[in-house]
Design an enzyme around this catalytic site. Structure first.
Site, PDB file in Angstrom:
ATOM      1  N   GLN A  11      21.650 -13.543  11.550  1.00 21.96           N
ATOM      2  CA  GLN A  11      22.219 -13.360  12.260  1.00 21.96           C
ATOM      3  C   GLN A  11      23.850 -14.603  11.150  1.00 21.96           C
ATOM      4  OE1 GLN A  11      22.211 -13.411  15.907  1.00 21.96           O
ATOM      5  NE2 GLN A  11      21.027 -15.185  16.015  1.00 21.96           N
ATOM      6  N   LEU A  12      22.928 -15.640  11.019  1.00 21.96           N
ATOM      7  CA  LEU A  12      24.440 -16.783   9.988  1.00 21.96           C
ATOM      8  C   LEU A  12      24.557 -15.797   8.679  1.00 21.96           C
ATOM      9  CD1 LEU A  12      26.424 -18.837  10.522  1.00 21.96           C
ATOM     10  CD2 LEU A  12      24.797 -20.317  10.346  1.00 21.96           C
ATOM     11  N   TYR A  62      12.729 -19.279  10.084  1.00 25.48           N
ATOM     12  CA  TYR A  62      11.884 -19.568  11.188  1.00 25.48           C
ATOM     13  C   TYR A  62      12.831 -19.350  12.717  1.00 25.48           C
ATOM     14  CZ  TYR A  62       7.482 -19.108  13.528  1.00 25.48           C
ATOM     15  OH  TYR A  62       6.510 -18.244  14.722  1.00 25.48           O
ATOM     16  N   THR A  63      13.091 -19.016  12.629  1.00 24.51           N
ATOM     17  CA  THR A  63      13.547 -19.257  14.341  1.00 24.51           C
ATOM     18  C   THR A  63      12.969 -18.280  15.201  1.00 24.51           C
ATOM     19  OG1 THR A  63      14.887 -17.036  13.558  1.00 24.51           O
ATOM     20  CG2 THR A  63      16.059 -19.139  13.095  1.00 24.51           C
ATOM     21  N   TYR A 126       9.059 -25.073  17.647  1.00 23.95           N
ATOM     22  CA  TYR A 126      10.060 -24.934  16.676  1.00 23.95           C
ATOM     23  C   TYR A 126      10.788 -26.037  16.653  1.00 23.95           C
ATOM     24  CZ  TYR A 126      14.947 -23.781  15.908  1.00 23.95           C
ATOM     25  OH  TYR A 126      16.545 -22.605  15.544  1.00 23.95           O
ATOM     26  N   LYS A 130      12.584 -28.042  13.482  1.00 21.96           N
ATOM     27  CA  LYS A 130      13.923 -27.997  12.793  1.00 21.96           C
ATOM     28  C   LYS A 130      14.538 -29.568  12.407  1.00 21.96           C
ATOM     29  CE  LYS A 130      16.270 -24.826  12.438  1.00 21.96           C
ATOM     30  NZ  LYS A 130      16.868 -24.222  10.771  1.00 21.96           N
TER      31      LYS A 130
END
Ligand SMILES: NC(=O)c1ccc[n+]([C@@H]2O[C@H](COP(=O)([O-])OP(=O)(O)OC[C@H]3O[C@@H](n4cnc5c(N)ncnc54)[C@H](OP(=O)(O)O)[C@@H]3O)[C@@H](O)[C@H]2O)c1
Length: 287
Positions: A11-12, A62-63, A126, A130
């Site tokens: 996306q980014l 990894y989202t 997750y 991060k």
């Protein structure tokens, strides 16, 4: 100035490709996992040695928040170990590392917008991966910006906006949680801000954390209502509680950022989330 983008098909990452023509002073090297797998430090080293980018913007991640509860090894490999690789190589070749992190580093039990040095307490796997990524940057990078953002969406990839539009068109009503509060962020605004920051030299020495989201506050319910209304979709949105929509990963209940630091340091204005959403949906509908 040369800028290396990792994860450029996310996306980014994609937003940088869209913005690139408006920044003729920058030359971009776009890579995703096929061109540069950030889990391989030798591969990063080779590319950075050859290309000598002044800045590395890490959009790779990894989202899959819920899947990470099962795939925690993979999440930690990409979100933490690989970030350490980037930080070490950036330092070796004196590049600035811009690393993207998340509101999930907070447990969401607060009730006042989070400042950068508020105590972190990641809850889901997750979130922990991060958070570990941030620690890798702190440990290994000489010059880095850790940019925490929240509720990211764009015309590219999969996100809440697209999910609401799809299900909104298919179903007469949708249940959406109203007891989780944060701020949506249009990835285009975030990408533009990163490029503005890089242009505004001198960038900070050492490692600095900044918070960036769009302005304002919303629940997922408010966000969904706005998406459906702007898109003229006929669908009723029902507010529900998180306990009535159980997911594998626990989300923070409150993750609004205090953005005073980034606004004052770099003299930037941040768009209101509803205005940015309207812009993004306008672009989506043109396509
Ligand atoms: N999405 C959100 O709501 C949100 C909120 C707060 C913060 N963030 C953070 O914002 C950043 C950008 O998120 P995003 O939504 O743009 O992510 P995204 O759409 O999932 O993009 C991540 C990109 O990285 C790629 N990638 C995965 N493993 C890689 C590897 N080993 N080497 C190189 N590339 C790899 C992915 O490829 P595949 O698709 O093939 O895996 C994907 O193209 C991330 O750091 C994320 O944690 C996101």
């Amino acid at each position: 100035m040369k800028i290396l983008i990792t994860g450029s098909r996310g996306q980014l990452g994609n937003e940088f490709s869209v913005l690139a023509p408006a920044y003729p002073d920058f030359s971009f090297i776009f890579t995703d996992i096929a061109e540069l797998d950030i889990t391989s430090e030798p591969d990063i080293d080779l590319l950075v040695k050859q290309e000598k980018p002044a800045v590395i913007i890490n959009c790779a991640a990894y989202t899959a928040v819920d899947k990470a509860e099962q795939e925690d090894n993979l999440a930690f490999l990409i979100n933490a170990t690989a970030v350490g690789n980037l930080a070490r190589v950036a330092s070796k070749y004196n590049a600035l590392l811009v690393h993207i992190s998340t509101d999930y580093v907070f447990d969401g039990k607060g009730f006042k917008p989070y400042v950068e040095d508020a105590p972190t307490n990641p809850v889901s796997l997750y979130a922990k991966s991060k958070h570990a990524g941030e620690q890798q940057v702190q440990s290994y990078a000489n010059r880095a910006i850790i940019l925490r953002t929240s509720w990211l969406y764009s015309e590219f990839g999969n996100n809440f906006v697209k999910t609401m539009m799809k299900y909104g068109r298919e179903r007469g009503q949708l249940n959406v949680v109203f007891d989780q509060t944060g701020t949506p962020t249009y990835a285009r605004d975030l990408a533009e801000t990163i490029l503005e920051i890089i242009q505004k030299q001198p960038v900070p020495e050492g490692v600095e954390v900044f918070h960036y989201s769009n302005e304002g506050v919303a629940s997922w319910y408010d966000f969904a209502k706005e998406i459906i209304e702007i898109s003229n979709i006929s669908c009723k949105i029902n507010p529900i509680e998180t306990k009535d929509y159980p997911l594998p990963a626990v989300r923070p209940f409150y993750s609004v950022f205090n953005k005073a630091k980034i606004k004052h340091r770099f003299k930037i204005e941040i768009p209101y989330w509803k205005d940015s959403l309207r812009e993004c949906l306008g672009r989506m509908n043109q396509e």
